[in-house]
Enzyme design. Structure first.
Site, PDB file in Angstrom:
ATOM      1  CB  CYS A 385      38.541  22.546   7.914  1.00  0.00           C
ATOM      2  SG  CYS A 385      38.088  20.824   7.691  1.00  0.00           S
ATOM      3  CG  HIS A 511      40.547  22.778   3.479  1.00  0.00           C
ATOM      4  ND1 HIS A 511      41.324  23.255   4.506  1.00  0.00           N
ATOM      5  CD2 HIS A 511      40.036  21.605   3.903  1.00  0.00           C
ATOM      6  CE1 HIS A 511      41.305  22.392   5.516  1.00  0.00           C
ATOM      7  NE2 HIS A 511      40.519  21.386   5.172  1.00  0.00           N
ATOM      8  CD  GLU A 513      42.748  26.196   2.848  1.00  0.00           C
ATOM      9  OE1 GLU A 513      41.577  26.637   2.817  1.00  0.00           O
ATOM     10  OE2 GLU A 513      43.107  25.287   3.628  1.00  0.00           O
TER      11      GLU A 513
HETATM   12  N1  GLN Z   1      39.808  17.366  12.426  1.00  0.00           N
HETATM   13  C1  GLN Z   1      38.648  17.887  11.787  1.00  0.00           C
HETATM   14  C2  GLN Z   1      37.902  16.834  10.993  1.00  0.00           C
HETATM   15  O1  GLN Z   1      38.440  15.802  10.711  1.00  0.00           O
HETATM   16  C3  GLN Z   1      39.007  19.039  10.879  1.00  0.00           C
HETATM   17  C4  GLN Z   1      39.822  18.641   9.696  1.00  0.00           C
HETATM   18  C5  GLN Z   1      40.475  19.802   9.011  1.00  0.00           C
HETATM   19  O2  GLN Z   1      40.565  20.899   9.553  1.00  0.00           O
HETATM   20  N2  GLN Z   1      40.992  19.594   7.816  1.00  0.00           N
HETATM   21  O3  GLN Z   1      36.758  17.029  10.656  1.00  0.00           O
END
Ligand code: GLN
Length: 537
Positions: A385, A511, A513
């Site tokens: 992310c 994600h 995970e």
């Molecule tokens: N801050 C980034 C976004 O909003 C990444 C978010 C995250 O890592 N969950 O896209």
């Protein structure tokens, strides 16, 4: 408002006493695994006493990780334990907060559903709580309900009152109370002390709840004489005092419970029989053996900013452990604060670097520098992310010569906004529950690392973000060597990126995970650990 009720459903309630952070979530999940081993259909519910409608707006420092379900709910991290122990997906309905209950009751009041009545905690709030519990039980044989907080807190009282009433509503043979408590060890007198547990159970009984079982967390073995004492003072049969000493892996806990016959006690009290086709805990035992007796080990860095509170990265840590299980390797996780001056010395000691998700710009330049380090030193790298967004910025700045590349999250006026806000996010004003959340399909290109990892073209993964790779820069980035190997084709969103010239450089917008399980380690973590082991050689 009344969902059809499943009259045959059984309910197991898990409360906690003495102190918080006793591992009620893991206890509930471990009970779930034991029951699944008996072939039962188990549902889970976490009741959280805070007034936030969900934990999505909370700082992970306070509350730990926000766990995202397939259907896009932002939930308590205990749902992650439930998914991992039960090997089953949770949904929005499996986590309810005080905020959600009040929101529902107040909306109903405004709609005129209680015309003529004074709306009160008892019965309106407690009824709404009970309905939520029964809803989870609709298609299950047993529901395990974990009550957040500690007995004695003002906030959890309506939940405790509701679960007390459940016994009257459903009958003693259908409701079971488990109380998780602490038996502290006093060094000066070399003794385990039972008094706090006596007080905590006393408090529960004052409310009208008699625990059937006590799960006692201890640092030292709980001998029979002490179990007898606790049983006597707390009015619980001695065989129902279950010891839960500290263990090297949380996945051992179902086995610990089974050894002390907790599942047999539960089944007997709830008039349930193990199913003929039950699978037992054999596959679980084999998995735990692999964790306890690894053949190799590997050092992996998580380079982030919430390093003091490991709960912020709960699922990530577990997913790395699962990756280790798949390679029969012990994963030593090095938690590296990117803002710490000895960052570079620490990175010399690892065979794989992971830059996790996150929000806000603190430490962001260091995170980008960490990506550069992994890229130029050929160290296996996994970006998740925000970690992927940092990787795109690094590649843009150093390979595509877009010197002022940045994300508009950190610099709204960046000259080269290689990461920018998702189109669908631009007009959002309310911040609760409005990110791009939950599962989306992703198409994987053949002949890429992504395809080697997943071994298929169509996958789906869970998301929680507002920003994305800016397609205006896609061509330039691709010419510079970036491969976009996974895409949400419907909106042309980049989901997986990689580098051809690096032995293992993979970053993902989702994600992974959140979908990893000890019985089914996620392919990305399997391959990441494998690559790190190869690098380590
Ligand atoms: N801050 C980034 C976004 O909003 C990444 C978010 C995250 O890592 N969950 O896209």
């Amino acid at each position: 408002m009344k969902p059809t009720e499943n009259k045959n459903c059984k309910y197991i309630f898990v409360t906690g006493g003495v102190v918080s952070s006793l591992g009620k979530g893991v206890t509930s999940a471990a009970i779930g695994r034991c029951l699944i081993g008996n072939g039962l259909r188990v549902g889970m519910l976490k009741l959280d006493p805070y007034i936030n409608v969900d934990p999505g707006t909370m700082n992970p420092y306070q509350h730990g990780e926000v766990f995202v379900t397939e259907d896009g709910a932002e939930t308590d991290l205990d749902l992650g334990h439930y998914e991992r122990f039960l090997n089953m997906n949770m949904q929005r309905e499996n986590n309810v907060t005080t905020g959600k209950i009040y929101e529902e009751v107040i909306l109903a009041e405004r709609e005129g559903k209680y015309l003529g009545k004074t709306v009160q905690v008892i019965p309106h709030i407690t009824n709404a709580i009970k309905e939520r519990i029964r809803k989870v039980g609709q298609r299950k044989e047993v529901v395990i309900v974990e009550v957040g907080g500690t007995v004695g807190d003002i906030e959890s009282l309506p939940f405790l009152e509701a679960i007390r009433q459940m016994k009257i509503d459903h009958g003693a043979g259908n409701v079971f109370y488990t109380h998780v408590t602490l038996i502290p060890y006093l060094k000066s007198s070399d003794e385990l002390k039972t008094k706090p547990t006596q007080h905590s159970v006393g408090k529960l009984r004052e409310i009208g709840i008699e625990p059937n079982v006590l799960v006692c967390r201890t640092e030292k073995p709980l001998e029979l004489d002490l179990k007898e004492k606790i049983g006597l003072f707390c009015n619980v049969p001695v065989q129902n005092i279950i010891a839960a000493p500290d263990v090297s892996t949380i996945y051992e806990i179902p086995l610990l419970f089974k050894e002390q016959k907790l599942d047999a006690i539960l089944l007997a009290c709830l008039n349930l029989k193990p199913k003929k086709n039950r699978k037992g805990l054999q596959n679980w035992i084999e998995m735990v053996q692999k964790i306890k007796f690894p053949k190799k080990e590997v050092n992996i860095a998580i380079a982030g900013k919430y390093m003091e509170l490991k709960d912020s990265y709960k699922s990530l840590i577990e997913a790395l452990i699962h990756g280790g299980i798949s390679q029969e390797a012990h994963v030593n996780i090095r938690y590296i604060d990117v803002t710490h001056p000895d960052l570079w010395d620490q990175l010399k000691l690892v065979s794989g670097i992971l830059v996790p998700g996150g929000f806000g710009d603190r430490g962001i330049e260091s995170k980008i520098a960490v990506v550069s380090y992994a890229r130029t030193h050929n160290i296996p790298f996994l970006g998740i992310c925000l970690g992927m967004q940092c990787a795109v910025i690094d590649i843009a700045r150093h390979l595509a010569h877009l010197k002022e590349a940045n994300s508009t999250e950190f610099n709204p006026h960046a000259k080269h906004p290689v990461i920018h806000m998702l189109a669908e996010q631009k007009n959002i004003e309310k911040l609760g529950g409005t990110m791009r959340l939950g599962v989306y399909p992703c198409k994987i290109k053949k002949n890429t690392m992504g395809f080697t990892i997943y071994k298929k073209e169509n996958i789906s993964e869970r998301h929680r973000h507002r920003y994305e790779l800016n397609n205006k820069f896609r061509k330039k980035l691709e010419t510079a060597g970036l491969v976009i190997s996974g895409e949400y084709t419907q909106k042309k969103l980049s989901e997986i990126i990689e580098l051809k010239t690096h032995p293992w450089f993979v970053a993902v917008q989702f994600h992974p995970e959140l979908k990893s399980r000890p019985l089914e380690p996620h392919p990305i973590f399997k391959e990441f650990i494998k690559a790190a082991l190869t690098y380590g050689k």
